[in-house]
Design a protein around this motif. Structure first.
Motif, PDB file in Angstrom:
ATOM      1  N   ARG A  63       0.861  -1.188   0.000  1.00 44.46           N
ATOM      2  CA  ARG A  63       0.000   0.000   0.000  1.00 44.46           C
ATOM      3  C   ARG A  63       0.896   1.238   0.000  1.00 44.46           C
ATOM      4  O   ARG A  63       1.733   1.406   0.899  1.00 44.46           O
ATOM      5  N   LEU A  91       0.085  -0.915 -10.454  1.00 42.15           N
ATOM      6  CA  LEU A  91      -1.035  -0.717  -9.535  1.00 42.15           C
ATOM      7  C   LEU A  91      -1.953  -1.927  -9.579  1.00 42.15           C
ATOM      8  O   LEU A  91      -2.056  -2.608 -10.608  1.00 42.15           O
ATOM      9  N   ARG A  94      -7.980  -2.796  -9.207  1.00 38.73           N
ATOM     10  CA  ARG A  94      -9.038  -1.944  -8.652  1.00 38.73           C
ATOM     11  C   ARG A  94      -8.423  -0.926  -7.697  1.00 38.73           C
ATOM     12  O   ARG A  94      -7.637  -1.285  -6.834  1.00 38.73           O
ATOM     13  N   GLN A  95      -8.819   0.330  -7.873  1.00 39.05           N
ATOM     14  CA  GLN A  95      -8.336   1.412  -7.022  1.00 39.05           C
ATOM     15  C   GLN A  95      -9.513   2.278  -6.611  1.00 39.05           C
ATOM     16  O   GLN A  95     -10.409   2.519  -7.411  1.00 39.05           O
ATOM     17  N   LEU A  97      -9.829   5.883  -5.871  1.00 40.73           N
ATOM     18  CA  LEU A  97      -9.066   7.121  -5.937  1.00 40.73           C
ATOM     19  C   LEU A  97      -9.864   8.277  -5.364  1.00 40.73           C
ATOM     20  O   LEU A  97     -11.091   8.281  -5.408  1.00 40.73           O
ATOM     21  N   ARG A 103      -7.079   7.186 -12.983  1.00 45.30           N
ATOM     22  CA  ARG A 103      -6.001   6.274 -13.338  1.00 45.30           C
ATOM     23  C   ARG A 103      -5.690   6.482 -14.810  1.00 45.30           C
ATOM     24  O   ARG A 103      -6.593   6.593 -15.632  1.00 45.30           O
ATOM     25  N   LEU A 129      -2.778   4.078  -2.621  1.00 42.86           N
ATOM     26  CA  LEU A 129      -2.738   3.248  -3.814  1.00 42.86           C
ATOM     27  C   LEU A 129      -2.348   1.816  -3.457  1.00 42.86           C
ATOM     28  O   LEU A 129      -1.354   1.593  -2.758  1.00 42.86           O
TER      29      LEU A 129
END
Length: 173
Positions: A63, A91, A94-95, A97, A103, A129
């Motif tokens: 992380r 990365l 799935r993020q 943000l 992204r 992230l």
């Protein structure tokens, strides 16, 4: 926990407009073969501004935390700019943000700074992230991707490369 407060939808228009101006195709977020931002102010007739970023990054168990504050030392204010955060590691698919961030590829995120007044600061930007897999270290590169055509004679304070070790320690820039 640091949070970014950004106008809804504003970064989308900035990033999309920048991609259209540059003729970028695909999701990599780069232009041409060099990958350099083509709309960064050199040779432009727009205002002059000195964008700078100050903050810290830390890495712990896959992380990555990035916290920064954009600043403008002038001599003109900017209505908006887009900063780019590039990583040396992929990365996760799935993020989640912060609002105002998108992204832009396997290793890239772009965020709107909001207005950068003359001799003032923009919004505090905080990212958490997830990396695709845990790594012992990651290089984080931060720079200005779009600034509305302003010229910036001092790129040393808005282009950073920070090595973060997987210790949870914060590394300042």
């Amino acid at each position: 926990m640091e949070v970014v407060a950004v106008r809804r939808g504003a970064v989308r228009s900035v990033v999309v407009a920048g991609l259209l101006v540059l003729g970028v195709t695909g999701a990599s977020g780069v232009s041409g073969a060099s990958g350099a931002p083509a709309v960064f102010g050199k040779g432009r007739s727009g205002p002059e501004a000195d964008v700078a970023y100050h903050g810290r990054v830390s890495l712990e168990r896959g992380r990555l935390r990035v916290w920064l504050v954009p600043q403008n030392e002038g001599p003109a204010g900017l209505p908006n700019a887009t900063l780019r955060v590039r990583l040396s590691a992929d990365l996760a698919d799935r993020q989640e943000l912060a609002e105002g961030c998108v992204r832009a590829g396997l290793r890239e995120v772009m965020c709107e700074t909001g207005a950068l007044p003359l001799h003032g600061r923009g919004r505090h930007i905080g990212l958490l992230l997830a990396l695709k897999e845990p790594v012992p270290e990651v290089v984080v590169r931060i720079d200005t991707w779009w600034n509305g055509g302003a010229s910036d004679r001092d790129l040393s304070n808005n282009q950073h490369a920070v090595l973060a070790l997987d210790t949870g320690d914060a590394y300042a820039f």
